[in-house]
Design an enzyme around this catalytic site. Sequence first.
Site, PDB file in Angstrom:
ATOM      1  N   GLU A 189       1.666   1.595  -4.751  1.00  0.00           N
ATOM      2  CA  GLU A 189       0.951   2.443  -5.701  1.00  0.00           C
ATOM      3  C   GLU A 189       1.920   2.898  -6.798  1.00  0.00           C
ATOM      4  O   GLU A 189       2.650   3.883  -6.615  1.00  0.00           O
ATOM      5  CB  GLU A 189       0.391   3.674  -4.989  1.00  0.00           C
ATOM      6  N   GLU A 225       1.859  11.751  -4.017  1.00  0.00           N
ATOM      7  CA  GLU A 225       1.609  13.187  -4.219  1.00  0.00           C
ATOM      8  C   GLU A 225       2.355  14.022  -3.178  1.00  0.00           C
ATOM      9  O   GLU A 225       2.794  15.131  -3.465  1.00  0.00           O
ATOM     10  CB  GLU A 225       0.099  13.455  -4.204  1.00  0.00           C
TER      11      GLU A 225
HETATM   12  P1  PGA Z   1      -6.612   6.638  -7.805  1.00  0.00           P
HETATM   13  O1  PGA Z   1      -5.679   7.099  -6.577  1.00  0.00           O
HETATM   14  O2  PGA Z   1      -7.449   5.480  -7.306  1.00  0.00           O
HETATM   15  O3  PGA Z   1      -7.447   7.847  -8.136  1.00  0.00           O
HETATM   16  O4  PGA Z   1      -5.712   6.233  -8.907  1.00  0.00           O
HETATM   17  C1  PGA Z   1      -5.087   6.164  -5.730  1.00  0.00           C
HETATM   18  C2  PGA Z   1      -4.272   6.866  -4.692  1.00  0.00           C
HETATM   19  O5  PGA Z   1      -3.634   7.883  -5.005  1.00  0.00           O
HETATM   20  O6  PGA Z   1      -4.236   6.442  -3.520  1.00  0.00           O
END
Ligand code: PGA
Length: 250
Positions: A167, A97
């Site tokens: 991720e 993000e």
């Molecule tokens: P999520 O997020 O478990 O809501 O998919 C994981 C993260 O962004 O670290």
Amino acid sequence: MRQPLVAGNWKMNGSRESVAALLEGLKAGIGQVGKAEVAVCPPSIFIPQVEEALRGTPIAWGGQDVSTEASGAYTGEISASMLLDFGCAYAIVGHSERRTLHCESDELVARKFAAARGAGLKPILCVGETLEEREQGVTEQVCARQIDAVLDREGVAALADAVIAYEPVWAIGTGKVASPEQAQEVHAFIRGRIAARDAGVAEGLRILYGGSMKPDNAAELLAKPDIDGGLIGGASLKAGDFLGICLAAN
Ligand code: PGA
């Protein structure tokens, strides 16, 4: 043996009241969590509240981001030494993000990694491909590029005090979890890439999986040999769900 780590990334969620309730829930249940290390990364404004509640418990805490700079005219930023001052053990760097919404480059993330580590925090370096990149078959190249930015700058020994979180961007907050096989494949690739520089560092490095990990899918992911824990977003906001994942790490 690597000790599993389950870290909660609360993102921009919570209020004084909901944070108090979540911390109470975590403290009440942490005694049942056996071998996993547990940490939470709240929005920075709640860090003093978290420190107050968790000091003396086995639960660690950390920041969701950190400045590249030590101090000075950087409006809105928080330095690594400030996080340390409030008892943080960890700092997430390079979350997708931040890479996407805040245009953070690999080079900037590497500087954040260096700042966190230089102050004595353990960086949790996030890497991962977008759906488009997966479909193009460049998952490994993307992860390699993101990791090499840190390795080239800091040297492989720097990973001895750090954590990597794989991720896949397409799995974050979408409910679309990577299959245990898909995740293991990338985790093994990452460990192998680091082993090519230093086998000992690679062997000791914890590589977490993140992306829609929940109590009902955690056990099969965490059973894979190169998955050493989780970085949990949505499911870290409910004490029962988060503790369920921590239990699955045993
Ligand atoms: P999520 O997020 O478990 O809501 O998919 C994981 C993260 O962004 O670290």
